[in-house]
Design a protein around this motif. Structure first.
Motif, short mmCIF file in Angstrom:
data_model
loop_
_atom_site.label_atom_id
_atom_site.label_comp_id
_atom_site.label_asym_id
_atom_site.label_seq_id
_atom_site.Cartn_x
_atom_site.Cartn_y
_atom_site.Cartn_z
N TRP B 70 0.25 33.84 63.18
CA TRP B 70 -0.65 34.16 64.29
C TRP B 70 -0.28 35.55 64.78
CZ3 TRP B 70 -0.28 31.56 69.74
CH2 TRP B 70 -1.24 32.14 70.57
N TYR B 71 -1.23 36.46 64.69
CA TYR B 71 -0.98 37.85 65.04
C TYR B 71 -1.98 38.31 66.09
CZ TYR B 71 -0.85 42.95 64.42
OH TYR B 71 -0.77 44.29 64.62
N GLU B 72 -1.50 38.97 67.13
CA GLU B 72 -2.39 39.52 68.16
C GLU B 72 -2.05 40.99 68.35
OE1 GLU B 72 -4.50 36.08 70.17
OE2 GLU B 72 -4.60 38.21 70.65
N GLU B 73 -3.08 41.78 68.53
CA GLU B 73 -2.91 43.21 68.74
C GLU B 73 -3.83 43.62 69.90
OE1 GLU B 73 -2.58 45.91 65.10
OE2 GLU B 73 -4.53 46.42 65.93
N TRP B 74 -3.32 44.38 70.83
CA TRP B 74 -4.13 44.78 71.97
C TRP B 74 -3.54 46.04 72.59
CZ3 TRP B 74 -0.13 41.55 71.88
CH2 TRP B 74 0.80 41.61 72.91
N LYS B 75 -4.33 46.67 73.45
CA LYS B 75 -3.84 47.84 74.15
C LYS B 75 -3.40 47.43 75.56
CE LYS B 75 -6.30 51.57 71.84
NZ LYS B 75 -7.35 52.61 71.93
N ASP B 76 -2.25 47.96 75.96
CA ASP B 76 -1.79 47.62 77.31
C ASP B 76 -2.46 48.54 78.33
OD1 ASP B 76 -0.53 50.07 77.25
OD2 ASP B 76 1.48 49.25 76.91
N ALA B 77 -2.06 48.41 79.58
CA ALA B 77 -2.71 49.15 80.67
C ALA B 77 -2.61 50.66 80.47
CB ALA B 77 -2.10 48.75 82.00
N LYS B 78 -1.60 51.09 79.76
CA LYS B 78 -1.43 52.53 79.52
C LYS B 78 -2.12 52.98 78.24
CE LYS B 78 2.98 52.73 81.98
NZ LYS B 78 4.44 52.90 81.87
N GLY B 79 -2.80 52.07 77.61
CA GLY B 79 -3.52 52.43 76.38
C GLY B 79 -2.65 52.40 75.14
N LYS B 80 -1.44 51.92 75.30
CA LYS B 80 -0.53 51.85 74.15
C LYS B 80 -0.76 50.56 73.37
CE LYS B 80 4.38 52.19 73.00
NZ LYS B 80 5.75 52.14 73.52
N MET B 81 -0.78 50.70 72.07
CA MET B 81 -1.03 49.52 71.24
C MET B 81 0.17 48.57 71.27
SD MET B 81 -3.49 48.28 69.55
CE MET B 81 -4.57 49.60 69.01
N GLN B 82 -0.12 47.32 71.51
CA GLN B 82 0.93 46.29 71.52
C GLN B 82 0.56 45.23 70.48
OE1 GLN B 82 3.64 46.42 73.48
NE2 GLN B 82 2.96 48.23 74.61
N SER B 83 1.55 44.55 69.99
CA SER B 83 1.25 43.48 69.04
C SER B 83 2.27 42.36 69.17
CB SER B 83 1.25 44.01 67.60
OG SER B 83 2.55 44.40 67.24
N SER B 84 1.87 41.22 68.71
CA SER B 84 2.74 40.06 68.76
C SER B 84 2.49 39.21 67.52
CB SER B 84 2.42 39.24 70.03
OG SER B 84 2.99 37.97 69.95
N THR B 85 3.56 38.88 66.84
CA THR B 85 3.42 38.04 65.64
C THR B 85 4.24 36.78 65.82
OG1 THR B 85 3.22 40.01 64.26
CG2 THR B 85 3.71 37.94 63.14
N THR B 86 3.61 35.67 65.57
CA THR B 86 4.32 34.39 65.61
C THR B 86 4.16 33.73 64.25
OG1 THR B 86 3.75 34.16 67.95
CG2 THR B 86 4.53 32.18 66.80
N ARG B 87 5.27 33.27 63.74
CA ARG B 87 5.24 32.56 62.45
C ARG B 87 5.61 31.10 62.69
NH1 ARG B 87 9.02 35.45 59.72
NH2 ARG B 87 10.56 33.79 59.57
N TYR B 88 4.83 30.22 62.14
CA TYR B 88 5.12 28.79 62.24
C TYR B 88 5.57 28.30 60.87
CZ TYR B 88 2.62 29.10 66.66
OH TYR B 88 2.23 29.45 67.92
N GLU B 89 6.76 27.78 60.82
CA GLU B 89 7.33 27.33 59.54
C GLU B 89 7.53 25.82 59.58
OE1 GLU B 89 10.10 31.31 58.74
OE2 GLU B 89 11.03 29.37 59.16
N ILE B 90 7.11 25.17 58.52
CA ILE B 90 7.25 23.72 58.48
C ILE B 90 8.58 23.36 57.82
CG2 ILE B 90 6.24 21.58 57.59
CD1 ILE B 90 3.51 23.13 57.81
N HIS B 91 9.43 22.74 58.58
CA HIS B 91 10.75 22.34 58.11
C HIS B 91 10.86 20.82 58.15
CE1 HIS B 91 12.84 26.36 58.31
NE2 HIS B 91 11.75 26.61 58.99
N ASP B 92 11.93 20.33 57.54
CA ASP B 92 12.14 18.88 57.58
C ASP B 92 12.26 18.37 59.01
OD1 ASP B 92 12.04 18.75 54.90
OD2 ASP B 92 14.21 18.62 54.57
N LYS B 93 12.81 19.20 59.88
CA LYS B 93 13.05 18.74 61.26
C LYS B 93 11.87 18.96 62.18
CE LYS B 93 18.07 19.24 61.19
NZ LYS B 93 19.24 19.96 61.73
N GLY B 94 10.83 19.61 61.69
CA GLY B 94 9.67 19.87 62.53
C GLY B 94 9.04 21.21 62.22
N ILE B 95 8.19 21.68 63.12
CA ILE B 95 7.55 22.98 62.93
C ILE B 95 8.27 24.01 63.80
CG2 ILE B 95 5.42 24.29 63.13
CD1 ILE B 95 3.87 21.71 62.73
N LEU B 96 8.85 24.98 63.13
CA LEU B 96 9.65 25.99 63.82
C LEU B 96 8.77 27.18 64.18
CD1 LEU B 96 12.63 26.70 64.62
CD2 LEU B 96 12.74 27.96 62.46
#
Lengths: 118, 143
Positions: B70-96
């Motif tokens: 899951w990746y999000e990209e946006w501009k902050d209040a100062k117009g600077k590009m920001q991004s966030s990446t979340t990775r979901y991994e399926i493990h034996d113990k659950g989803i990390l």
């Protein structure tokens, strides 16, 4: 059913998005049905039987599972199904193109690969 | 880790955009690459949660049987590009859930419900609209 599924993003596009899955569900209950891989992929020739057996072991279907484990297993099977669908799509397209070009396929492919690489 | 995420994501979802994907003229039956299929899937994934706000870019897709991005990209209040990446991994113990800054946690509770529901919705729509298959049986959809 899922038309109402929405991520809770702010209307202010400059605000940082939330960092977890907190979108609205409109009262839907999680459906725990486990989807299965495409039946026509289940042939011993392509090793799919082995994969299914691996999945069965990973999912440990013979022992009772907690709700969280079932959800995890659902997620895994969904991903496996998607991989199978992708693989199948790529194989079908390859086969179609090979049939279309016949003996010319390798020559045309090589020429096109060179063009794309340049 | 951030740069690694970005690089991996660009390799998968980089330009050209999905809408501009075209078959080459000289090879009308040339198959899409796996990356191009992922781009098509991600276009569906990005819109599962409603309209993407103006100025945002969102990617949500299944990378492989055990990994979702899951990746999000946006501009902050100062117009600077920001991004966030979340990775979901399926493990034996659950989803990390793996995020930048070495943040790791197993997904649980309502977030787990919502994540699996999103995956399921993604699967159903991708199976129908991209692969033209019934998501429950795997059989080709009839016209």
């Amino acid at each position: 059913m899922h038309d109402t599924l929405k991520r809770s993003t702010s209307e202010n596009s400059q605000e940082r998005p939330r960092d977890s899955f907190e979108f609205l569900r409109d009262g839907d209950e999680l459906d725990l049905h486990i989807p299965f891989m495409s039946p026509d992929l289940k042939s011993p020739e392509d090793g799919t039987e082995f994969r299914i057996e691996s999945e069965r072991r990973m999912l440990n279907l013979e022992t009772p599972r907690t709700l969280a484990e079932i959800k995890r297993d659902n997620a895994y099977l969904i991903g496996s199904n998607l991989e199978a669908l992708r693989h199948q799509k790529l194989e079908e397209a390859l086969q179609r193109e090979q049939e279309f070009y016949g003996l010319e396929y390798e020559r045309i492919k090589t020429k096109d690969d060179v063009r794309l690489a340049s | 880790m951030t740069r690694l995420f970005k690089k991996a994501l660009q390799l998968i979802t980089g330009e050209p955009s999905v809408s501009s994907l075209k078959m080459p003229k000289k090879r009308p039956f040339k198959k899409l690459t796996e990356r191009e299929l992922l781009q098509l899937e991600s276009e569906i994934g990005a819109n599962l949660f409603g309209d993407v706000p103006v100025g945002h870019r969102r990617e949500f897709f299944c990378l492989d049987a055990k990994t979702w991005i899951w990746y999000e990209e946006w501009k902050d209040a100062k117009g600077k590009m920001q991004s966030s990446t979340t990775r979901y991994e399926i493990h034996d113990k659950g989803i990390l859930k793996v995020q930048e800054g070495a943040r790791y946690s197993f997904v649980e509770g309502a977030e787990l419900d919502n994540l699996v529901l999103a995956m399921r919705t993604y699967y159903e729509q991708v199976a129908r609209h991209i692969y033209k298959r019934d998501p429950h049986t795997g059989f080709p959809l009839t016209a």
